[in-house]
Design a protein around this motif. Structure first.
Motif, PDB file in Angstrom:
ATOM      1  N   ILE A  35      45.441  26.635  46.167  1.00 35.69           N
ATOM      2  CA  ILE A  35      44.495  27.360  45.305  1.00 35.69           C
ATOM      3  C   ILE A  35      45.236  28.157  44.235  1.00 35.69           C
ATOM      4  O   ILE A  35      44.806  28.226  43.080  1.00 35.69           O
ATOM      5  CB  ILE A  35      43.558  28.262  46.147  1.00 35.69           C
ATOM      6  N   PHE A  36      46.386  28.727  44.588  1.00 39.00           N
ATOM      7  CA  PHE A  36      47.088  29.526  43.586  1.00 39.00           C
ATOM      8  C   PHE A  36      47.738  28.638  42.527  1.00 39.00           C
ATOM      9  O   PHE A  36      47.828  29.023  41.366  1.00 39.00           O
ATOM     10  CB  PHE A  36      48.106  30.468  44.253  1.00 39.00           C
ATOM     11  N   ARG A  37      48.169  27.442  42.929  1.00 36.37           N
ATOM     12  CA  ARG A  37      48.722  26.541  41.917  1.00 36.37           C
ATOM     13  C   ARG A  37      47.630  26.040  40.971  1.00 36.37           C
ATOM     14  O   ARG A  37      47.883  25.772  39.797  1.00 36.37           O
ATOM     15  CB  ARG A  37      49.432  25.351  42.561  1.00 36.37           C
ATOM     16  N   ALA A  38      46.424  25.923  41.490  1.00 35.43           N
ATOM     17  CA  ALA A  38      45.328  25.432  40.654  1.00 35.43           C
ATOM     18  C   ALA A  38      44.803  26.506  39.698  1.00 35.43           C
ATOM     19  O   ALA A  38      43.929  26.237  38.885  1.00 35.43           O
ATOM     20  CB  ALA A  38      44.186  24.935  41.541  1.00 35.43           C
ATOM     21  N   SER A  39      45.332  27.719  39.792  1.00 36.93           N
ATOM     22  CA  SER A  39      44.799  28.835  39.010  1.00 36.93           C
ATOM     23  C   SER A  39      45.443  28.925  37.631  1.00 36.93           C
ATOM     24  O   SER A  39      46.651  28.746  37.491  1.00 36.93           O
ATOM     25  CB  SER A  39      45.035  30.150  39.753  1.00 36.93           C
ATOM     26  N   ASP A  40      44.615  29.222  36.634  1.00 36.05           N
ATOM     27  CA  ASP A  40      45.135  29.466  35.291  1.00 36.05           C
ATOM     28  C   ASP A  40      45.521  30.928  35.116  1.00 36.05           C
ATOM     29  O   ASP A  40      46.271  31.278  34.211  1.00 36.05           O
ATOM     30  CB  ASP A  40      44.068  29.102  34.255  1.00 36.05           C
TER      31      ASP A  40
ATOM     32  N   LEU B  86      54.143  33.495  43.430  1.00 32.71           N
ATOM     33  CA  LEU B  86      53.297  32.738  42.502  1.00 32.71           C
ATOM     34  C   LEU B  86      54.159  31.840  41.607  1.00 32.71           C
ATOM     35  O   LEU B  86      53.848  30.665  41.390  1.00 32.71           O
ATOM     36  CB  LEU B  86      52.473  33.710  41.662  1.00 32.71           C
ATOM     37  N   GLN B  87      55.247  32.402  41.129  1.00 33.40           N
ATOM     38  CA  GLN B  87      56.117  31.627  40.231  1.00 33.40           C
ATOM     39  C   GLN B  87      56.759  30.446  40.963  1.00 33.40           C
ATOM     40  O   GLN B  87      57.016  29.397  40.365  1.00 33.40           O
ATOM     41  CB  GLN B  87      57.198  32.540  39.651  1.00 33.40           C
ATOM     42  N   ALA B  88      56.970  30.616  42.269  1.00 29.39           N
ATOM     43  CA  ALA B  88      57.577  29.532  43.059  1.00 29.39           C
ATOM     44  C   ALA B  88      56.681  28.308  43.137  1.00 29.39           C
ATOM     45  O   ALA B  88      57.115  27.242  43.560  1.00 29.39           O
ATOM     46  CB  ALA B  88      57.900  30.038  44.466  1.00 29.39           C
ATOM     47  N   LEU B  89      55.420  28.442  42.719  1.00 36.28           N
ATOM     48  CA  LEU B  89      54.508  27.302  42.773  1.00 36.28           C
ATOM     49  C   LEU B  89      54.632  26.394  41.555  1.00 36.28           C
ATOM     50  O   LEU B  89      53.896  25.418  41.426  1.00 36.28           O
ATOM     51  CB  LEU B  89      53.062  27.789  42.944  1.00 36.28           C
ATOM     52  N   GLY B  90      55.534  26.744  40.637  1.00 40.60           N
ATOM     53  CA  GLY B  90      55.904  25.790  39.598  1.00 40.60           C
ATOM     54  C   GLY B  90      54.961  25.681  38.412  1.00 40.60           C
ATOM     55  O   GLY B  90      54.970  24.663  37.720  1.00 40.60           O
ATOM     56  N   ARG B  91      54.149  26.707  38.182  1.00 43.76           N
ATOM     57  CA  ARG B  91      53.288  26.637  36.988  1.00 43.76           C
ATOM     58  C   ARG B  91      53.452  27.837  36.075  1.00 43.76           C
ATOM     59  O   ARG B  91      52.832  27.901  35.025  1.00 43.76           O
ATOM     60  CB  ARG B  91      51.805  26.515  37.387  1.00 43.76           C
ATOM     61  N   ASP B  92      54.236  28.811  36.506  1.00 41.07           N
ATOM     62  CA  ASP B  92      54.448  30.002  35.683  1.00 41.07           C
ATOM     63  C   ASP B  92      53.117  30.660  35.313  1.00 41.07           C
ATOM     64  O   ASP B  92      52.878  31.044  34.162  1.00 41.07           O
ATOM     65  CB  ASP B  92      55.220  29.622  34.407  1.00 41.07           C
ATOM     66  N   THR B  93      52.246  30.777  36.306  1.00 39.88           N
ATOM     67  CA  THR B  93      50.899  31.314  36.097  1.00 39.88           C
ATOM     68  C   THR B  93      50.950  32.816  35.833  1.00 39.88           C
ATOM     69  O   THR B  93      51.623  33.542  36.560  1.00 39.88           O
ATOM     70  CB  THR B  93      50.046  31.060  37.359  1.00 39.88           C
ATOM     71  N   PRO B  94      50.257  33.295  34.806  1.00 36.84           N
ATOM     72  CA  PRO B  94      50.272  34.741  34.557  1.00 36.84           C
ATOM     73  C   PRO B  94      49.520  35.523  35.634  1.00 36.84           C
ATOM     74  O   PRO B  94      48.551  35.023  36.210  1.00 36.84           O
ATOM     75  CB  PRO B  94      49.557  34.869  33.200  1.00 36.84           C
ATOM     76  N   MET B  95      49.977  36.736  35.908  1.00 32.81           N
ATOM     77  CA  MET B  95      49.288  37.621  36.844  1.00 32.81           C
ATOM     78  C   MET B  95      49.048  38.961  36.150  1.00 32.81           C
ATOM     79  O   MET B  95      49.980  39.536  35.577  1.00 32.81           O
ATOM     80  CB  MET B  95      50.101  37.836  38.115  1.00 32.81           C
ATOM     81  N   ILE B  96      47.803  39.416  36.180  1.00 30.48           N
ATOM     82  CA  ILE B  96      47.467  40.700  35.549  1.00 30.48           C
ATOM     83  C   ILE B  96      46.866  41.628  36.598  1.00 30.48           C
ATOM     84  O   ILE B  96      46.470  41.189  37.673  1.00 30.48           O
ATOM     85  CB  ILE B  96      46.463  40.503  34.392  1.00 30.48           C
ATOM     86  N   ARG B  97      46.795  42.904  36.276  1.00 31.69           N
ATOM     87  CA  ARG B  97      46.250  43.886  37.221  1.00 31.69           C
ATOM     88  C   ARG B  97      44.911  44.413  36.727  1.00 31.69           C
ATOM     89  O   ARG B  97      44.722  44.643  35.531  1.00 31.69           O
ATOM     90  CB  ARG B  97      47.204  45.060  37.379  1.00 31.69           C
ATOM     91  N   THR B  98      44.002  44.618  37.676  1.00 24.58           N
ATOM     92  CA  THR B  98      42.724  45.242  37.334  1.00 24.58           C
ATOM     93  C   THR B  98      42.351  46.281  38.392  1.00 24.58           C
ATOM     94  O   THR B  98      42.811  46.222  39.533  1.00 24.58           O
ATOM     95  CB  THR B  98      41.566  44.221  37.273  1.00 24.58           C
ATOM     96  N   ALA B  99      41.516  47.202  37.992  1.00 26.43           N
ATOM     97  CA  ALA B  99      40.833  48.108  38.918  1.00 26.43           C
ATOM     98  C   ALA B  99      39.404  48.184  38.407  1.00 26.43           C
ATOM     99  O   ALA B  99      39.180  48.477  37.234  1.00 26.43           O
ATOM    100  CB  ALA B  99      41.488  49.484  38.911  1.00 26.43           C
ATOM    101  N   ALA B 100      38.445  47.859  39.259  1.00 25.91           N
ATOM    102  CA  ALA B 100      37.070  47.745  38.772  1.00 25.91           C
ATOM    103  C   ALA B 100      36.181  48.895  39.212  1.00 25.91           C
ATOM    104  O   ALA B 100      35.058  49.024  38.744  1.00 25.91           O
ATOM    105  CB  ALA B 100      36.472  46.413  39.225  1.00 25.91           C
ATOM    106  N   ARG B 101      36.644  49.723  40.114  1.00 22.40           N
ATOM    107  CA  ARG B 101      35.823  50.840  40.588  1.00 22.40           C
ATOM    108  C   ARG B 101      36.501  52.168  40.248  1.00 22.40           C
ATOM    109  O   ARG B 101      37.556  52.188  39.615  1.00 22.40           O
ATOM    110  CB  ARG B 101      35.622  50.724  42.101  1.00 22.40           C
ATOM    111  N   ARG B 102      35.913  53.260  40.721  1.00 17.96           N
ATOM    112  CA  ARG B 102      36.417  54.619  40.452  1.00 17.96           C
ATOM    113  C   ARG B 102      36.758  54.765  38.965  1.00 17.96           C
ATOM    114  O   ARG B 102      35.875  54.976  38.154  1.00 17.96           O
ATOM    115  CB  ARG B 102      37.639  54.927  41.340  1.00 17.96           C
ATOM    116  N   VAL B 103      38.037  54.607  38.613  1.00 20.86           N
ATOM    117  CA  VAL B 103      38.406  54.655  37.189  1.00 20.86           C
ATOM    118  C   VAL B 103      38.711  53.216  36.766  1.00 20.86           C
ATOM    119  O   VAL B 103      39.814  52.729  36.957  1.00 20.86           O
ATOM    120  CB  VAL B 103      39.644  55.539  36.962  1.00 20.86           C
ATOM    121  N   PRO B 104      37.715  52.539  36.183  1.00 22.26           N
ATOM    122  CA  PRO B 104      37.917  51.120  35.864  1.00 22.26           C
ATOM    123  C   PRO B 104      39.035  50.911  34.841  1.00 22.26           C
ATOM    124  O   PRO B 104      39.158  51.667  33.872  1.00 22.26           O
ATOM    125  CB  PRO B 104      36.572  50.678  35.285  1.00 22.26           C
TER     126      PRO B 104
END
Lengths: 121, 255
Positions: B174-179, B204-222
């Motif tokens: 599933i993580f390799r299939a992720s954009d 994530l990088q070990a899965l061979g797609r160099d998929t970007p990872m970003i951070r979010t917080a959706a509650r309290r202080v979004p």
């Protein structure tokens, strides 16, 4: 347990092949399952044992050919064997690869009982 | 003939077996029927100029909360709708509708994933012609949804700070299939102290797609700015002709 859904799709394909040839009995079904297709072979075999009842594949054997993972590096072009969660290039360490083998989920072949032997049986 | 990869085998060739049974080489993907419907769904989206995003994660990673914050931020600029997949209840669809956007609930019962047929049925209840952006919130599950193309243009997987940072290594398909991977509940990183974002990024990088990872917080202080930026880029870059042509796994391989 999405293996049940996958197995239903498999049996539909097999039934289509058998009906297309006018055959009533399927002797064996061979499928290819790669470690990166997201399907667990043992669970698929269990699902097959449950779902095959009542159809043309009711007595069929399920042969599962498990493949290995091979990746091709988009940087250096090398192909290398890989673990499902270590898909980087073994030659240059590159982080962008394509899957050469290992994500197969295919019906490879169906063995149909010859019509005369079916009538004898 | 190559026995290893079947390269010289033409599909549907018959040849006699020793006991006169007939062997038929089929060489067809088991998910061919699903992929056909997924391609049909994608045509629907393309024809109406809708960008479709498949949102996946384990249960409780914060998919619905992220969607609620996203809708509040973007609803004045984009026309948004949501397809909600759950085993039971329409709780999530109710939450989405409260923000004034259409939400179609698909209740899967015992099924652990959405498939292209379920999504296709839901499309008939959606005003596609009036939409810019469609989110498909998949059933919370890091295994089964990865195998089924729905017709989406992008796959996004959430990994929350309350989970293990080794999830990409445990669920490579599933993580390799992720954009894009969204590290959600990132405001809890400091409180919990045992989730190492660098370790997650390495897995994530070990899965061979160099998929970007970003951070979010959706509650309290979004804080979902990086997610909104990513969405804007996708909306800007997306063209109907740039869709993914095959199943999500197959497509991710080349991507």
């Amino acid at each position: 347990m999405h293996e049940l859904s996958i197995c239903q799709a498999l049996l539909r394909q097999v039934t289509q092949v058998a009906e297309g040839r006018g055959a009533g009995v399927v002797e064996s079904i061979t499928i290819e399952v790669g470690p990166l297709c997201g399907v667990e072979p043992a669970l698929l075999a269990t699902a097959f044992g449950i779902l095959r009842a009542g159809g043309c594949a009711a007595q069929a054997a399920l042969v599962i050919e498990e493949t290995g993972v091979t990746v091709g590096c988009t940087s250096c072009g090398a192909q290398s064997q890989a673990a499902p969660n270590r898909l980087t290039c073994a030659a240059c360490g590159g982080f962008r690869t394509r899957i050469v083998a290992g994500d197969e989920l295919r019906l490879r072949r169906v063995e149909l009982r010859a019509p005369e032997s079916a009538s004898v049986a | 003939m190559c026995e290893t990869c079947g390269c010289a085998i033409t599909p549907e060739i018959d040849y006699a077996h020793s006991d006169e049974n007939v062997l038929i080489e089929v060489l067809q993907d088991l998910l061919a029927a699903n992929d056909k419907v997924a391609a049909h769904n994608r045509e629907h989206f393309d024809r109406h100029g809708v960008l479709a995003i498949n949102l996946m994660s384990s249960p409780g990673a914060g998919k619905t909360a992220l969607l609620e914050a996203t809708i509040m931020a973007l609803r004045d600029r984009y026309r948004i709708a949501v397809i909600e997949g759950d085993l039971e209840t329409d709780n999530d669809a109710v939450r989405i509708r409260a923000h004034g956007v259409p939400a179609i609930q698909i209740t899967t019962g015992a099924a652990c994933h959405l498939d292209a047929n379920l999504v296709h049925r839901a499309l008939h209840d959606l005003p596609l012609a009036g939409l810019d952006l469609l989110f498909i919130e998949n059933v919370g599950n890091l295994v089964c949804p990865a195998s089924f193309d729905l017709g989406q243009h992008r796959n996004v997987t959430l990994l929350s700070a309350t989970e293990g940072d080794d999830k990409p290594a445990k669920y490579p398909v599933i993580f390799r299939a992720s954009d894009l991977v969204v590290l959600s509940k990132a405001d809890l990183l400091e409180v919990l102290g045992d989730f190492d974002p660098l370790r997650a990024a390495a897995a994530l990088q070990a899965l061979g797609r160099d998929t970007p990872m970003i951070r979010t917080a959706a509650r309290r202080v979004p804080d979902i700015d990086s997610w909104l930026n990513w969405l804007e880029v996708q909306l800007g870059a997306w063209r109907p002709s740039a869709h993914r042509p095959r199943s999500m796994i197959a497509a991710s391989v080349g991507g």
